[in-house]
Each structure stands twice: as structure tokens, then as C-alpha cells.
Design an enzyme around this catalytic site. Structure first.
Site, PDB file in Angstrom:
ATOM      1  CG  LEU A  50      -0.498   0.072   2.612  1.00 41.41           C
ATOM      2  CD1 LEU A  50      -0.178   1.490   3.034  1.00 41.41           C
ATOM      3  CD2 LEU A  50      -1.582  -0.483   3.524  1.00 41.41           C
ATOM      4  CB  CYS A 105       8.063   2.405   2.845  1.00 36.10           C
ATOM      5  SG  CYS A 105       6.639   1.917   3.823  1.00 36.10           S
TER       6      CYS A 105
END
Ligand code: UDX
Length: 435
Positions: free
Chosen positions: A149, A263
Site C-alpha cells: 500500500l 518505507c
């Protein structure tokens, strides 16, 4: 199905709520009572478009509840692990939350149940956790099902992903796990989402290699921006031209301040650290360059801003537009924008910063900065304007209106999101990143 989600941070909260949206009975568990209380009241703990709506909807149906009691996972057919894997001291992933979550979960896992890892982990972690699970409950199965995601599109990416990857053990045990996961993701599979069944190590690698590739793509175009800056070329036109080659593709070729967030930066560092542990000291050396190119963009922006201020930032008023690591997010983890704002302030500039959503998150990390409540307030009397996150609100700024607010017409477009012509016509000195 009865599902538990352990860890209700970005990934876990969105996953838990999306599973309830798909019709499953969900219990979300987190060790943080404040987060659990907020979610139980229907408040999303972070800004994510669409999440508040489906959270309220799921709570109203009674299909979801949140708890700090790990024992409440008992009886769930599937237990998703969605805790964070932050960057450790040496760049490697810090697995303490994964290990703590698994240790807490194991006594409550029953025969025939699945433990499904979603967190981004170093390759080999699933095999180790599978051994721990086998020792606690030999008839349960550990699988890895990475999550891809993107913040800002998290709900959409969870409910309608590009692809679904299952990393399962060999044989009948793996086949059974596939059947159970197919029930969990029945809606996405019915809509034709590609589903790949692989071994656990491959599943772990799919996630980190995808992020390494994306980071490399961004740093590639930012390296081209460096070349463009000394040759007078335009990196945006270059990206358009090479992006038309279907083998290359235009997406993720936007040069600018580079990647930040929770991330990509940590994942490339952890991946490289893991490859060294695996006895491959040079295989991912290029990721060190990818990281370096990325961080150099911030230096470049500070240099350009300083140049526009005549070489000295001391006491000069700098309007910073954008603090989040990307638009449609309030996340400032490893944000290039917030980093630049803090650096200019530390160098003596009077920085006044505005972001549509990320002021409260920035304040926690950099309380020393001055924050404005609107773009207009930040722009008032500015000696230079820095656009550091490409929110639509900033793309839509009218050069003439901005010109009427600032003290000097100078703008740095850190995301190459503005029309240079329009700004120059309004009398601005416009500087982009590699254009
Ligand atoms: C990323 C991955 O895309 C996602 O699949 C993974 O699950 C988590 O990490 P996210 O961190 O939400 O998602 O953001 P993403 O949209 O990938 O952007 C990452 C960073 O790259 C942002 O700072 C963005 O501004 C920057 N970026 C992106 C560029 O600088 N140029 C681009 O062309 C694209």
C-alpha cells in the site's frame, strides 16, 4: 471469516478496517492504548483519505473492534502480523516489534489457523518465525503476504491491490493456506487481481525488491537532474521522452527532492544490510548510491535557496510550502521537505512553514519552526518561496497573487510541479530541480 490484525499502525489499521469492509469479523490489537481508544471512537490516528469513512462504517456494523488484549485474538482463523519494522542503529531492520508480537500471539494460536506476516522484513525472517510457530502449535501455518500500500491510496491499495502475493510452505500445508487466503481476498480475486503463490523467501523479497526498484528509479532520474543542471537540459522533458519507451515507463520518474517516508529510505538500507549478512558484501552496493543521490537533492535545494538569497540566509524570511513527504499525507517521517525547513532555520533563516495536513506532525519533531495556518500567511513578506511537497493547493497557486504577498519574487520548485513559464511571466525568478 474471523480475522485478527496485530499492530494498528498505518499498515495494520488500514488492513483491519479494509478486512471489515470486505465483510470479515475483525479484531485489531495494539499495545498502544491511546491508538486503540481513538480507533474505537472511530478516529483514524493519521490522515488517510477514505479511512475515516470506512472506519465509521465498520464500527457501525459491529464487524470490527479494537483491543490491547492479545488474548482476544483466540478463535480467529487468520492472524495478520502488521507491526512496524523501523530502521535499527546500523541500517538493518529492527525486528523487536515483530518478535514481541509473535511471542505474545503464539500462546493464542490454535490448530488449523494461519499466521500471516504483512510487515516488511529481512528475507529469512518468515522461516525463523515458522519454526517458532511449529514449536508452539504444530498444526498452524505461517505464511508471508507482503503489503504494497501507498500512503494516500492505502484503502484503495488494500481493497483493490495490483497483485496479491502468498509465500507459503510446500505441500498440502501450503495448499490449505492458499485456500484460506483465497477466502480472505475473495473480492479482489473475483475482480481479476493477479495472485502469485511463491515460497516464503520469495514473498519477503518481492516487497523489498519492489521498493528498492522504485527507489532506484527515482534516484536514476534525480541523477539525470544533476546532469541536466550542469548542461542546461530539462529533466522533466527527458523523463517524458524516455518514459514513452514502454520498457521504461513514465511513472516514478519525477525528479525533485527525492523519496522520503516510512518505507523506501529504511527499506533500501535494511535490504543492503541484509545482503551483507547473507555474505554478499557488494551485491547491493548500488543502493548506497541510490541513497546518496537521494540525499544530495536536499543539499541542492538548500544551495539554490541560499543562492537566490544572495549567498546568506541569516535573518532572511523563507516561506516553506509543504512539509509532508508527499501530498495527501500528514506523514513527515524522513520527509525531505521538513528536513530542508529545519536545515534553513538552523542556518539562521526565518522559516515560516505551511502544509495542508502535516503541521501537527511536524510540530512534534521540530517545535522550533514557525508554522503558518495558511499558504498566504507563510508567503507574507517572504524573501524566497520554497515549494517542497506537491499538494494540489500549491500547484494551483496564482503567480500574480503570490507576487502581491512576498517581499521578493523568487521561487524554488522542489517537486517540479509548477509551470515555469507562468511564474517567470509574473516576474518571478523560477528555479526547478534539473530543469
Ligand atoms: C512506498 C511504495 O510505493 C509502496 O508500494 C510501499 O508499500 C511503501 O512504500 P509510500 O511510501 O506511501 O509507498 O510512497 P510513494 O508514493 O511510493 O512515494 C515515496 C516517495 O518517493 C515520496 O517521498 C515521493 O515524493 C517520492 N517520489 C515518488 C519521487 O520523488 N518521484 C517519483 O516519481 C515518485
Amino acid at each position: 471469516m474471523r480475522i485478527s490484525v496485530i499492530g494498528c499502525g498505518y499498515l495494520g489499521a488500514v488492513h483491519a478496517v479494509s478486512m471489515a469492509k470486505l465483510g470479515h469479523e475483525v479484531v485489531g490489537v495494539d499495545v498502544d492504548p491511546v491508538k486503540i481508544a481513538a480507533l474505537s471512537r472511530g478516529e483514524a490516528p493519521f490522515f488517510e483519505p477514505g479511512l475515516p469513512e470506512i472506519l465509521s462504517e465498520a464500527l457501525a456494523t459491529g464487524r470490527i473492534r479494537f483491543t490491547t488484549e492479545i488474548a482476544d485474538v483466540a478463535g480467529s482463523e487468520v492472524h495478520f502480523l502488521a507491526v512496524g519494522t523501523p530502521q535499527g542503529a546500523d541500517g538493518a531492520a529492527d525486528l523487536r516489534y515483530v518478535d514481541a508480537a509473535v511471542a505474545a500471539l503464539l500462546p493464542h494460536v490454535g490448530a488449523g489457523q494461519l499466521v500471516v506476516g504483512k510487515s516488511t522484513v529481512p528475507v529469512g525472517t518468515a522461516a525463523r518465525l515458522a519454526d517458532d510457530l511449529a514449536a508452539a502449535e504444530p498444526d498452524a501455518t505461517l505464511v508471508w503476504n507482503p503489503e504494497f500500500l501507498r500512503e494516500g491510496f492505502a484503502v484503495q491499495d488494500t481493497i483493490s491491490p495490483d497483485r496479491i502475493v502468498y509465500g507459503v510452505p510446500d505441500g498440502v500445508e501450503g495448499e490449505r493456506a492458499v485456500e484460506v487466503l483465497d477466502d480472505v481476498y475473495a473480492a479482489a480475486l473475483a475482480a481479476g487481481t493477479p495472485r502469485l503463490v511463491v515460497d516464503r523467501a520469495t514473498a519477503e523479497l518481492v516487497k523489498v525488491s519492489a521498493n528498492a526498484f522504485l527507489a532506484t528509479k527515482i534516484s536514476f532520474i534525480n541523477a539525470m537532474a544533476e546532469i541536466a543542471e550542469v548542461t542546461g537540459a530539462d529533466v522533466t522533458a527527458l523523463a517524458d521522452a524516455i518514459g514513452l519507451d514502454a520498457r521504461i515507463g513514465r511513472r516514478f520518474l519525477n525528479a525533485g527532492l527525492g523519496f522520503g517516508g516510512g518505507c523506501l529510505p529504511k527499506d533500501i538500507r535494511a535490504f543492503r544490510a541484509r545482503s551483507i549478512e547473507l555474505g554478499l558484501p557488494h551485491t547491493l552496493d548500488f543502493l548506497e548510491d541510490v541513497d546518496a543521490v537521494n540525499l544530495r537533492r536536499r543539499d541542492r535545494l538548500v544551495d539554490v535557496a541560499t543562492e537566490l538569497l544572495g549567498g546568506d540566509v541569516q535573518g532572511r524570511r523563507v516561506a516553506v510550502l509543504g512539509l509532508a513527504f508527499k501530498p495527501d499525507s500528514d506523514d513527515v517521517r524522513d520527509s525531505p521537505a521538513l528536513d530542508i525547513a529545519a536545515r534553513l532555520r538552523a542556518a539562521g533563516a526565518v522559516v515560516v512553514a505551511y502544509d495542508p495536513e502535516a503541521v501537527h506532525t511536524s510540530q512534534r519533531v521540530h517545535p522550533e519552526l514557525t508554522y503558518a495556518e495558511s499558504a498566504a500567511e507563510a508567503l507574507g513578506g517572504a524573501d524566497v518561496v520554497l515549494v517542497l511537497t506537491e499538494w494540489q493547493e500549491f500547484r494551483d497557486l496564482e503567480p500574480a497573487a503570490v507576487g502581491a504577498l512576498v517581499a521578493a519574487k523568487a521561487i524554488v520548485d522542489g517537486r517540479n510541479c509548477l509551470d515555469p513559464q507562468a511564474w517567470r511571466q509574473a516576474g518571478f525568478t523560477y528555479r526547478g530541480m534539473g530543469r
